[in-house]
Write a protein that holds these residues in place. Structure first.
Motif, PDB file in Angstrom:
ATOM      1  N   GLY A 106       0.824  -1.209   0.000  1.00  0.00           N
ATOM      2  CA  GLY A 106       0.000   0.000   0.000  1.00  0.00           C
ATOM      3  C   GLY A 106       0.850   1.248   0.000  1.00  0.00           C
ATOM      4  N   TYR A 146      -0.486   4.687   5.664  1.00  0.00           N
ATOM      5  CA  TYR A 146      -1.553   5.361   6.406  1.00  0.00           C
ATOM      6  C   TYR A 146      -1.850   4.631   7.705  1.00  0.00           C
ATOM      7  CZ  TYR A 146      -4.542   1.706   4.476  1.00  0.00           C
ATOM      8  OH  TYR A 146      -5.077   0.492   4.135  1.00  0.00           O
ATOM      9  N   MET A 168      -2.637   9.885   6.499  1.00  0.00           N
ATOM     10  CA  MET A 168      -1.860   9.396   5.356  1.00  0.00           C
ATOM     11  C   MET A 168      -0.613  10.246   5.188  1.00  0.00           C
ATOM     12  SD  MET A 168      -4.907   8.756   2.595  1.00  0.00           S
ATOM     13  CE  MET A 168      -4.000   7.601   1.594  1.00  0.00           C
ATOM     14  N   PHE A 214      -1.643   8.245  -6.632  1.00  0.00           N
ATOM     15  CA  PHE A 214      -2.160   7.166  -5.787  1.00  0.00           C
ATOM     16  C   PHE A 214      -3.668   7.244  -5.692  1.00  0.00           C
ATOM     17  CE2 PHE A 214      -1.481  10.673  -2.845  1.00  0.00           C
ATOM     18  CZ  PHE A 214      -2.627  10.666  -2.075  1.00  0.00           C
ATOM     19  N   LYS A 215      -4.265   6.105  -5.393  1.00  0.00           N
ATOM     20  CA  LYS A 215      -5.694   5.995  -5.084  1.00  0.00           C
ATOM     21  C   LYS A 215      -5.814   5.005  -3.943  1.00  0.00           C
ATOM     22  CE  LYS A 215      -7.905   7.005  -9.453  1.00  0.00           C
ATOM     23  NZ  LYS A 215      -8.755   6.511 -10.525  1.00  0.00           N
ATOM     24  N   GLN A 216      -6.485   5.419  -2.911  1.00  0.00           N
ATOM     25  CA  GLN A 216      -6.712   4.549  -1.761  1.00  0.00           C
ATOM     26  C   GLN A 216      -8.173   4.634  -1.386  1.00  0.00           C
ATOM     27  OE1 GLN A 216      -4.333   2.563  -0.013  1.00  0.00           O
ATOM     28  NE2 GLN A 216      -6.237   1.769   0.769  1.00  0.00           N
TER      29      GLN A 216
END
Length: 153
Positions: free
Chosen positions: A35, A39, A53, A97-99
């Motif tokens: 990841g 975070y 994050m 990024f994408k979370q």
């Protein structure tokens, strides 16, 4: 490394838990991939949470936070920089990024702030008054029935 769990026997004897099993499958797949950015998810009260994050190098206009129903999406996209020199080492990540985070019912974002390279998202679970548990009092005989909200729940 974890192996995927097979929930098919449970599908035969349960109704309406498809979303829960999908979340388990999704979580197992996500844990296999590293990841980024790192975070923390912290519970700070009965109904309050913080997501922190590490997004060093990103500015507020390069980060987008969106909540759609029970999914919170945090995405970052760096603006292209003009390089004035040649890097001998580039250790500060600038990749997009994408979370996403799956939220429980009635959890919503209260505030988001970016300070010292840390993005902090404050979440709160606000259950509507009509959905809270309530105590129903039973009247004896033909007297009126009263409904009182149970404040302890």
């Amino acid at each position: 490394m974890r192996t995927a769990l097979d929930f098919s026997p449970l599908y035969r004897s349960t109704v309406g838990f498809d979303r829960l099993f999908d979340l388990f499958d999704q979580t197992a797949r996500l844990e296999q991939a590293p990841g980024w950015p790192p975070y923390n998810v912290e519970k700070v009260g009965g109904d309050q949470y913080h997501i922190t994050m590490a997004v060093a190098g990103f500015s507020p206009d390069e980060i987008e936070i969106t909540q759609k129903e029970s999914v919170l999406l945090v995405a970052g996209n760096k603006h292209p920089e003009q390089e004035n020199g040649q890097f001998l080492h580039r250790g500060i990540a600038t990749r997009a990024f994408k979370q996403s985070f799956s939220l429980a019912a009635y959890v919503k974002v209260r505030e988001a702030k970016l300070e010292n390279g840390l993005l902090t998202i404050d979440l709160v679970r606000e259950v509507p008054e009509e959905m809270k548990p309530r105590r129903i009092e039973i009247a004896a005989g033909s007297g009126p029935k009263t409904i009182a909200h149970d404040e302890a729940a």
